[in-house]
Motif scaffolding. Structure first.
Motif, PDB file in Angstrom:
ATOM      1  N   GLY A 172      98.492  56.677  17.317  1.00 50.72           N
ATOM      2  CA  GLY A 172      98.550  55.255  16.495  1.00 50.72           C
ATOM      3  C   GLY A 172      97.463  54.630  16.940  1.00 50.72           C
ATOM      4  N   VAL A 173      96.964  53.519  16.222  1.00 50.08           N
ATOM      5  CA  VAL A 173      95.670  52.735  16.588  1.00 50.08           C
ATOM      6  C   VAL A 173      95.988  51.558  17.505  1.00 50.08           C
ATOM      7  CG1 VAL A 173      94.662  52.963  14.530  1.00 50.08           C
ATOM      8  CG2 VAL A 173      96.452  51.138  14.573  1.00 50.08           C
ATOM      9  N   ALA A 174      97.206  51.277  17.626  1.00 48.46           N
ATOM     10  CA  ALA A 174      97.763  50.234  18.856  1.00 48.46           C
ATOM     11  C   ALA A 174      98.178  50.864  19.821  1.00 48.46           C
ATOM     12  CB  ALA A 174      98.421  49.237  18.010  1.00 48.46           C
ATOM     13  N   THR A 175      97.932  50.730  21.170  1.00 47.51           N
ATOM     14  CA  THR A 175      98.469  51.220  22.301  1.00 47.51           C
ATOM     15  C   THR A 175      99.512  50.444  23.051  1.00 47.51           C
ATOM     16  OG1 THR A 175      96.739  50.281  23.469  1.00 47.51           O
ATOM     17  CG2 THR A 175      96.300  52.361  22.556  1.00 47.51           C
ATOM     18  N   LEU A 176     100.577  49.720  22.231  1.00 44.32           N
ATOM     19  CA  LEU A 176     101.573  48.808  22.880  1.00 44.32           C
ATOM     20  C   LEU A 176     102.548  49.692  23.078  1.00 44.32           C
ATOM     21  CD1 LEU A 176     101.319  45.907  20.253  1.00 44.32           C
ATOM     22  CD2 LEU A 176     100.402  45.819  22.819  1.00 44.32           C
ATOM     23  N   PRO A 177     103.357  49.486  24.267  1.00 45.09           N
ATOM     24  CA  PRO A 177     104.521  50.265  24.634  1.00 45.09           C
ATOM     25  C   PRO A 177     105.549  50.208  23.819  1.00 45.09           C
ATOM     26  CG  PRO A 177     103.537  49.314  26.620  1.00 45.09           C
ATOM     27  CD  PRO A 177     102.953  48.590  25.434  1.00 45.09           C
ATOM     28  N   LEU A 178     106.229  51.437  23.496  1.00 45.91           N
ATOM     29  CA  LEU A 178     107.275  51.256  22.703  1.00 45.91           C
ATOM     30  C   LEU A 178     108.701  51.199  23.296  1.00 45.91           C
ATOM     31  CD1 LEU A 178     106.122  54.412  20.284  1.00 45.91           C
ATOM     32  CD2 LEU A 178     106.411  52.024  19.560  1.00 45.91           C
TER      33      LEU A 178
ATOM     34  N   THR B 181      94.433  57.233  25.243  1.00 48.24           N
ATOM     35  CA  THR B 181      94.516  57.074  23.611  1.00 48.24           C
ATOM     36  C   THR B 181      93.099  56.739  23.325  1.00 48.24           C
ATOM     37  OG1 THR B 181      95.335  54.980  23.645  1.00 48.24           O
ATOM     38  CG2 THR B 181      96.772  56.835  23.271  1.00 48.24           C
ATOM     39  N   GLN B 182      92.102  56.526  24.130  1.00 50.95           N
ATOM     40  CA  GLN B 182      90.995  56.235  23.879  1.00 50.95           C
ATOM     41  C   GLN B 182      90.087  57.082  23.280  1.00 50.95           C
ATOM     42  OE1 GLN B 182      88.717  54.903  27.309  1.00 50.95           O
ATOM     43  NE2 GLN B 182      89.869  53.351  27.969  1.00 50.95           N
ATOM     44  N   GLN B 183      89.232  56.548  22.099  1.00 51.06           N
ATOM     45  CA  GLN B 183      88.181  57.004  21.583  1.00 51.06           C
ATOM     46  C   GLN B 183      86.799  56.657  21.864  1.00 51.06           C
ATOM     47  OE1 GLN B 183      90.195  56.638  17.901  1.00 51.06           O
ATOM     48  NE2 GLN B 183      92.004  56.473  19.415  1.00 51.06           N
TER      49      GLN B 183
ATOM     50  N   LEU C 181      89.018  54.253  11.740  1.00 52.73           N
ATOM     51  CA  LEU C 181      88.038  54.111  12.517  1.00 52.73           C
ATOM     52  C   LEU C 181      87.656  52.480  12.769  1.00 52.73           C
ATOM     53  CD1 LEU C 181      85.421  57.040  11.439  1.00 52.73           C
ATOM     54  CD2 LEU C 181      87.155  56.874  13.245  1.00 52.73           C
ATOM     55  N   LEU C 182      87.968  51.940  11.721  1.00 55.57           N
ATOM     56  CA  LEU C 182      87.646  50.571  11.980  1.00 55.57           C
ATOM     57  C   LEU C 182      88.755  49.798  12.922  1.00 55.57           C
ATOM     58  CD1 LEU C 182      86.254  47.826  11.010  1.00 55.57           C
ATOM     59  CD2 LEU C 182      87.637  47.906   8.927  1.00 55.57           C
ATOM     60  N   ALA C 183      89.830  50.283  12.695  1.00 54.23           N
ATOM     61  CA  ALA C 183      90.841  49.862  13.749  1.00 54.23           C
ATOM     62  C   ALA C 183      90.812  50.182  15.131  1.00 54.23           C
ATOM     63  CB  ALA C 183      92.233  50.573  13.228  1.00 54.23           C
ATOM     64  N   PHE C 184      90.037  51.278  15.493  1.00 53.47           N
ATOM     65  CA  PHE C 184      89.595  51.595  16.629  1.00 53.47           C
ATOM     66  C   PHE C 184      88.623  50.612  17.127  1.00 53.47           C
ATOM     67  CE2 PHE C 184      86.774  53.525  19.660  1.00 53.47           C
ATOM     68  CZ  PHE C 184      87.666  53.607  20.725  1.00 53.47           C
ATOM     69  N   VAL C 185      87.643  50.373  16.271  1.00 58.01           N
ATOM     70  CA  VAL C 185      86.482  49.664  16.746  1.00 58.01           C
ATOM     71  C   VAL C 185      87.024  48.231  16.823  1.00 58.01           C
ATOM     72  CG1 VAL C 185      84.254  48.714  16.108  1.00 58.01           C
ATOM     73  CG2 VAL C 185      84.731  50.973  15.840  1.00 58.01           C
ATOM     74  N   MET C 186      87.641  47.610  16.222  1.00 58.14           N
ATOM     75  CA  MET C 186      88.179  46.167  16.201  1.00 58.14           C
ATOM     76  C   MET C 186      89.063  46.305  17.755  1.00 58.14           C
ATOM     77  SD  MET C 186      89.215  44.717  12.764  1.00 58.14           S
ATOM     78  CE  MET C 186      90.328  46.125  12.212  1.00 58.14           C
ATOM     79  N   ALA C 187      89.738  47.033  17.911  1.00 57.08           N
ATOM     80  CA  ALA C 187      90.634  46.922  19.163  1.00 57.08           C
ATOM     81  C   ALA C 187      89.803  47.084  20.494  1.00 57.08           C
ATOM     82  CB  ALA C 187      91.772  48.235  18.962  1.00 57.08           C
ATOM     83  N   GLN C 188      88.725  47.922  20.456  1.00 58.08           N
ATOM     84  CA  GLN C 188      87.931  48.023  21.442  1.00 58.08           C
ATOM     85  C   GLN C 188      87.032  47.025  21.651  1.00 58.08           C
ATOM     86  OE1 GLN C 188      87.496  51.136  23.966  1.00 58.08           O
ATOM     87  NE2 GLN C 188      89.785  50.686  23.452  1.00 58.08           N
ATOM     88  N   SER C 189      86.567  46.460  20.693  1.00 56.25           N
ATOM     89  CA  SER C 189      85.364  45.599  20.653  1.00 56.25           C
ATOM     90  C   SER C 189      85.714  44.096  20.736  1.00 56.25           C
ATOM     91  CB  SER C 189      84.191  45.786  19.430  1.00 56.25           C
ATOM     92  OG  SER C 189      83.637  47.136  19.649  1.00 56.25           O
ATOM     93  N   ASP C 190      86.722  43.614  19.824  1.00 53.84           N
ATOM     94  CA  ASP C 190      86.966  42.199  19.503  1.00 53.84           C
ATOM     95  C   ASP C 190      88.308  41.639  19.653  1.00 53.84           C
ATOM     96  OD1 ASP C 190      84.161  41.534  18.892  1.00 53.84           O
ATOM     97  OD2 ASP C 190      84.329  42.874  16.924  1.00 53.84           O
ATOM     98  N   ILE C 191      89.254  42.633  20.044  1.00 48.96           N
ATOM     99  CA  ILE C 191      90.352  42.201  20.435  1.00 48.96           C
ATOM    100  C   ILE C 191      90.770  42.242  21.849  1.00 48.96           C
ATOM    101  CG2 ILE C 191      93.023  42.522  20.089  1.00 48.96           C
ATOM    102  CD1 ILE C 191      92.512  43.483  17.271  1.00 48.96           C
TER     103      ILE C 191
ATOM    104  N   THR D  74      73.383  35.517  16.027  1.00 55.00           N
ATOM    105  CA  THR D  74      74.044  35.629  17.315  1.00 55.00           C
ATOM    106  C   THR D  74      75.486  35.327  17.431  1.00 55.00           C
ATOM    107  OG1 THR D  74      73.967  32.906  17.284  1.00 55.00           O
ATOM    108  CG2 THR D  74      72.087  34.172  18.389  1.00 55.00           C
ATOM    109  N   ASP D  75      76.137  35.500  16.246  1.00 52.21           N
ATOM    110  CA  ASP D  75      77.761  35.222  16.043  1.00 52.21           C
ATOM    111  C   ASP D  75      78.207  36.323  15.157  1.00 52.21           C
ATOM    112  OD1 ASP D  75      76.424  34.464  13.783  1.00 52.21           O
ATOM    113  OD2 ASP D  75      78.222  33.079  13.285  1.00 52.21           O
ATOM    114  N   VAL D  76      77.344  37.301  15.009  1.00 60.21           N
ATOM    115  CA  VAL D  76      78.155  38.545  14.241  1.00 60.21           C
ATOM    116  C   VAL D  76      78.735  39.303  15.174  1.00 60.21           C
ATOM    117  CG1 VAL D  76      75.964  39.925  14.309  1.00 60.21           C
ATOM    118  CG2 VAL D  76      77.587  40.215  12.512  1.00 60.21           C
ATOM    119  N   THR D  77      79.870  39.830  14.930  1.00 56.44           N
ATOM    120  CA  THR D  77      80.785  40.665  15.650  1.00 56.44           C
ATOM    121  C   THR D  77      80.406  42.126  15.276  1.00 56.44           C
ATOM    122  OG1 THR D  77      82.753  40.725  14.180  1.00 56.44           O
ATOM    123  CG2 THR D  77      82.257  39.054  15.803  1.00 56.44           C
ATOM    124  N   THR D  78      80.730  43.041  16.548  1.00 58.31           N
ATOM    125  CA  THR D  78      80.775  44.406  16.056  1.00 58.31           C
ATOM    126  C   THR D  78      81.517  44.997  14.895  1.00 58.31           C
ATOM    127  OG1 THR D  78      80.175  44.981  18.460  1.00 58.31           O
ATOM    128  CG2 THR D  78      81.057  46.706  17.203  1.00 58.31           C
ATOM    129  N   SER D  79      82.886  44.453  14.836  1.00 57.66           N
ATOM    130  CA  SER D  79      83.641  44.821  14.059  1.00 57.66           C
ATOM    131  C   SER D  79      83.356  44.480  12.436  1.00 57.66           C
ATOM    132  CB  SER D  79      85.237  43.701  14.194  1.00 57.66           C
ATOM    133  OG  SER D  79      85.801  44.405  15.132  1.00 57.66           O
TER     134      SER D  79
END
Length: 512
Positions: A43-49, A496-498, A280-290, A254-259
């Motif tokens: 999954g793109v989210a790594t929350l415990p089920l 689950t890291q990429q 791919l976008l989901a992973f980048v958001m989860a790693q960079s800006d969430i 200065t305020d642009v995000t990686t996502s």
């Protein structure tokens, strides 16, 4: 007769469509203070089920809704492993507290698939010791390709032998083949990058090289859905181009995000499928800006991208879920009620605090930080602010009996209301507030009008939390060491890291 036949058909249909996985087993020498968690590996989210506790004799049981059949991370005592689970089946798993889940025994209807998977993993571990990959990486391209093809053939031969031996389902066999293909693709990317870095930036692989890459990823959409290693490969391939793109587009900003940058970068990729873009976008958001320190302005940007540019409904829902779990409610939203009870069994409503701000604190006895570091600081915080605000301590232990014991011992002498969330982490209020095991203990400030006044905090010494408390009470607290009771483990699950696209100094993708 027709009536009963219809009921039977309905019952069979419901059973066949069930996504629930029933879990039970025993860990010899296991500790009741440790928890077993399951996370969807693809999954793109790594929350415990699921977060399941052990009884005093080491036995455990629980269940969770499985999003789909596939690989799941099982964690216990700081160790992790993978298990293959099918929605609707029972998992009977056991082991020793010293080695579980690095080593486990599975019986029942999950046995054959996991026996196959374990045998394949064992072969890979032994086979890796026979291949000098570093030496192969230095060879000319034809020799390198021949060597990689031999590796693929050897592993696939073993897979077919294990298929005959264990008779696993086709899905787990295909997953393993795709996983191997993803790893080989990552090695090929390293070969390409390393030769460019060895003094020949104009180095280009031949058509034979790219043809073999394409062969390995003939079923791209299936691989991107099920194999994080394949997503890692795709991201590493995009890294050089994205770095150039990001540097050009963010120049002077200065305020642009990686996502935001990666989202725009993907929109120009006409040869990339929408489902691949979503993953791919989901992973980048989860790693960079969430993350816990994401500014509210950035969170709003991420929400907009999720709403407008993520097309897959499941990925969209998972991203919203993890963003809420990490960043919490929007400031100013009405704090939701939840089913809570006091020790005497009487119901308790959070609205009883209306007219006075309060701290909502979630905790459990099995979480080590509550006893080791939180309680002494919590006592000081409560004593300082108690004249101007209330404190509500919400216990999310598995049983009410455990809540009574915990609140009477750990929180004795601390001003506040002790209440229990029936069902623990599966309770109504835990779900409404996005509370998971990795977030405990967790603190949220509610204002006098019953509205959210802060993001979730995991560190009572956080200067931002002190600022919120001072603002809500009109008091001015003495300075606190911000390193006090720092809560670890708020990142993405490492299994689950990429690899995300890098804006500078891209590194080769690690192989499995």
């Amino acid at each position: 007769m027709k009536k009963y036949l219809l009921l039977f058909i309905i019952a069979v249909f419901v059973m066949s469509c069930s996504k629930k996985v029933e879990v039970k087993g025993k860990i010899t020498g296991g500790s009741p203070l440790e928890r077993i968690e399951f996370i969807e590996a693809s999954g793109v989210a790594t929350l415990p089920l699921a977060n399941i506790g052990l009884k005093n004799d080491g036995t455990f049981e629980g269940n969770f809704e499985a999003p789909k059949s596939g690989m799941y991370v099982i964690s216990y005592g700081g160790k992790q492993n993978l298990v293959y689970l099918k929605a609707g089946q029972a998992l009977n798993i056991s082991g020793n507290g010293q080695t579980f889940p690095s080593e486990y025994v599975i019986t029942g209807d999950a046995k054959k698939n996991n026996d196959f998977f374990t045998a394949a993993q064992k072969y890979l571990t032994n086979y890796a010791q026979t291949v000098n990959m570093n030496e192969l990486m230095t060879k000319d391209e034809p020799t390198f390709i021949k060597g990689i093809q031999k590796v693929e053939a050897d592993i696939n031969k073993n897979i077919e032998e294990n298929v005959k031996k264990f008779n696993p389902d086709n899905e787990v066999v295909q997953w393993k083949k795709n996983d191997i293909a993803s790893t080989l693709l990552s090695i090929m990317t390293q070969y390409d990058m390393s030769h460019k870095q060895m003094g020949n930036p104009s180095f280009k692989v031949t058509k034979a090289f790219t043809d073999y890459e394409n062969k390995l990823q003939a079923n791209k959409d299936e691989m991107v859905k099920d194999n994080p290693a394949y997503r890692s490969y795709l991201l590493s391939k995009m890294s050089p181009d994205f770095q150039k793109y990001a540097e050009a587009k963010s120049k002077g900003k200065t305020d642009v995000t990686t996502s935001e940058l990666f989202n725009q970068f993907l929109k120009d990729k006409k040869d990339v499928s929408q489902i691949t873009k979503d993953y791919l976008l989901a992973f980048v958001m989860a790693q960079s800006d969430i993350h816990p320190n994401t500014p509210e302005k950035t969170s709003d940007k991420i929400k907009k991208i999720i709403d407008e540019d993520i097309k897959d409904a499941t990925i969209k829902a998972d991203l919203k879920k993890i963003q809420f779990a990490i960043n919490g409610f929007k400031i100013g939203e009405v704090a939701p009620e939840g089913a809570l009870v006091k020790q005497d069994g009487k119901a308790y409503k959070l609205s009883e605090n209306k007219g006075k701000p309060y701290m909502l604190a979630f905790y459990a006895s099995w979480n080590p930080y509550i006893g080791e570091a939180t309680v002494p600081v919590l006592k000081e915080v409560a004593n300082f602010y108690k004249s101007k605000m209330n404190f509500v301590f919400v216990n999310v232990d598995d049983t009410k009996d455990q809540f009574v014991k915990t609140s009477n011992s750990l929180l004795k002498g601390i001003t506040g209301v002790n209440v229990y969330a029936d069902g623990g982490l599966n309770s109504d209020i835990a779900k409404k507030y996005g509370v998971y095991g990795f977030k405990l203990p967790c603190f949220i400030i509610i204002d006098k009008d019953g509205k959210i006044a802060s993001k979730p905090f995991f560190n009572l010494g956080d200067p931002e939390l002190v600022t919120v408390l001072d603002k809500q009470t009109g008091l001015s607290a003495p300075k606190v060491d911000p390193n006090v009771q720092l809560q670890p483990g708020m990142g993405v699950n490492p299994s689950t890291q990429q690899q995300a696209p890098q804006r500078a100094n891209p590194q080769p993708v690690p192989t499995k």
